[in-house]
Design a protein around this motif. Sequence first.
Motif, PDB file in Angstrom:
ATOM      1  N   LEU A  87       0.831  -1.205   0.000  1.00 34.58           N
ATOM      2  CA  LEU A  87       0.000   0.000   0.000  1.00 34.58           C
ATOM      3  C   LEU A  87       0.864   1.252   0.000  1.00 34.58           C
ATOM      4  O   LEU A  87       1.823   1.363   0.762  1.00 34.58           O
ATOM      5  CB  LEU A  87      -0.916  -0.002   1.224  1.00 34.58           C
ATOM      6  CG  LEU A  87      -1.929   1.137   1.317  1.00 34.58           C
ATOM      7  CD1 LEU A  87      -2.943   1.044   0.180  1.00 34.58           C
ATOM      8  CD2 LEU A  87      -2.641   1.101   2.674  1.00 34.58           C
ATOM      9  N   MET A  88       0.508   2.192  -0.865  1.00 31.78           N
ATOM     10  CA  MET A  88       1.172   3.490  -0.911  1.00 31.78           C
ATOM     11  C   MET A  88       0.094   4.563  -0.862  1.00 31.78           C
ATOM     12  O   MET A  88      -0.855   4.540  -1.659  1.00 31.78           O
ATOM     13  CB  MET A  88       2.015   3.618  -2.185  1.00 31.78           C
ATOM     14  CG  MET A  88       2.739   4.935  -2.318  1.00 31.78           C
ATOM     15  SD  MET A  88       3.801   4.969  -3.795  1.00 31.78           S
ATOM     16  CE  MET A  88       4.441   6.636  -3.686  1.00 31.78           C
ATOM     17  N   THR A  89       0.228   5.495   0.065  1.00 26.16           N
ATOM     18  CA  THR A  89      -0.743   6.581   0.214  1.00 26.16           C
ATOM     19  C   THR A  89      -0.064   7.908  -0.067  1.00 26.16           C
ATOM     20  O   THR A  89       1.018   8.185   0.465  1.00 26.16           O
ATOM     21  CB  THR A  89      -1.327   6.596   1.642  1.00 26.16           C
ATOM     22  OG1 THR A  89      -1.856   5.311   1.953  1.00 26.16           O
ATOM     23  CG2 THR A  89      -2.424   7.638   1.765  1.00 26.16           C
ATOM     24  N   THR A  90      -0.674   8.724  -0.909  1.00 27.51           N
ATOM     25  CA  THR A  90      -0.101  10.032  -1.212  1.00 27.51           C
ATOM     26  C   THR A  90      -0.087  10.895   0.044  1.00 27.51           C
ATOM     27  O   THR A  90      -1.125  11.069   0.689  1.00 27.51           O
ATOM     28  CB  THR A  90      -0.921  10.740  -2.306  1.00 27.51           C
ATOM     29  OG1 THR A  90      -0.923   9.932  -3.485  1.00 27.51           O
ATOM     30  CG2 THR A  90      -0.323  12.100  -2.637  1.00 27.51           C
ATOM     31  N   PRO A  91       1.078  11.438   0.440  1.00 32.28           N
ATOM     32  CA  PRO A  91       1.133  12.287   1.634  1.00 32.28           C
ATOM     33  C   PRO A  91       0.254  13.523   1.493  1.00 32.28           C
ATOM     34  O   PRO A  91      -0.024  13.987   0.374  1.00 32.28           O
ATOM     35  CB  PRO A  91       2.619  12.679   1.718  1.00 32.28           C
ATOM     36  CG  PRO A  91       3.340  11.667   0.898  1.00 32.28           C
ATOM     37  CD  PRO A  91       2.392  11.257  -0.186  1.00 32.28           C
TER      38      PRO A  91
END
Length: 360
Positions: A94-98
Amino acid sequence: MFTFHTPAITDSIQPFYIRSTSTPKPEDITLVAFVPQDELSELVSLVERFPGPISVVLHIEQPSDIPGASNPKKRLSAMWASNPKVREQVDIHLMTTPVTHRQAAVQQQANLHRNLARFFARSDYVLLMDSDGSLPTTNVARSFEQHPQWMEKLKAGNVFVLPGFNVSTTTTATSQDDTSATDVGLVPALSVANLPTDKESLLGYIREGQVSLSEKTWKKTIRNVDFNAWASQTRLSAIQNYDPYFSPSVVMRRDKMLWCPERFGDNHAACMFELYLSGADFWVLPNDFSVNAATRPEIVVSDREQMINTRLYQKFHEESCLKHARAFYAAGEWDSDRARHCRISCQKVLAVWGLVIRQA
């Protein structure tokens, strides 16, 4: 990897947010891919088409607690609970945009996604797919099991190309002649469920106009792969006259190979060109292929962005040639077989910089 990204971005990555219930073997081929938060249904398509382990990056642009925003985590949990193949095969990172990056107009970071999915794959070999939603429709792993000599080439650091095809976006059948296209009648649209799973079926769909050649593999000005030769091909064939804009899906080693340059938002060709210059031979698989079913919306790039990307890639081409040439010179390998791709592909660039070029 991660050279051009801030700690805010790298800290937003959660490896193995969901881990598959099975453990891949070292000799397995793991499919590595990126799935946008609005295209989670592609996971089902992947497990239906690919029987082996899958390493996927899911990038969430906006958190689910914003009013009116979709909730990809909840949809992912529901899919995980209802689909045993997804549970068994898929590792999801999972990668979440800061928060600091959510209002910025940033291009899709597909090269970063490719690197992440490949880095966290749990087998020694990977099938690196393009980011356009293409699907592998043949059993690539079985092909390597049936040809042990291919696996030896793979272990040695060579790259194996899956020729790419597209589902036709028109119902008008056309010939696949290199010089002309003639209407020959109407054909029904091809659904994802009916994508060809073997070469014979594929060639039939091409003759009927329901499948077309992908420009990324078969571009008329690029003679990396000759379709007429491939149609009757039964053995591996080496790619000749490599073009730096060549952008196929490939099977390769997970480690000890160059990573995709992350200065580009999405430039799969840059990944391949670096591998080629470093000395990897590219072999075209005779019976395996991928198909883009046109289910993912095409990313629209403005003229200005296209101009910037074109200029940036031209500079990258020159820079890569110089980098690899210097590395070969420093190691005393400039005249070696491993350096022949760099010698041949970079003649003009190196000549401009005053370096002596000798033909292989």
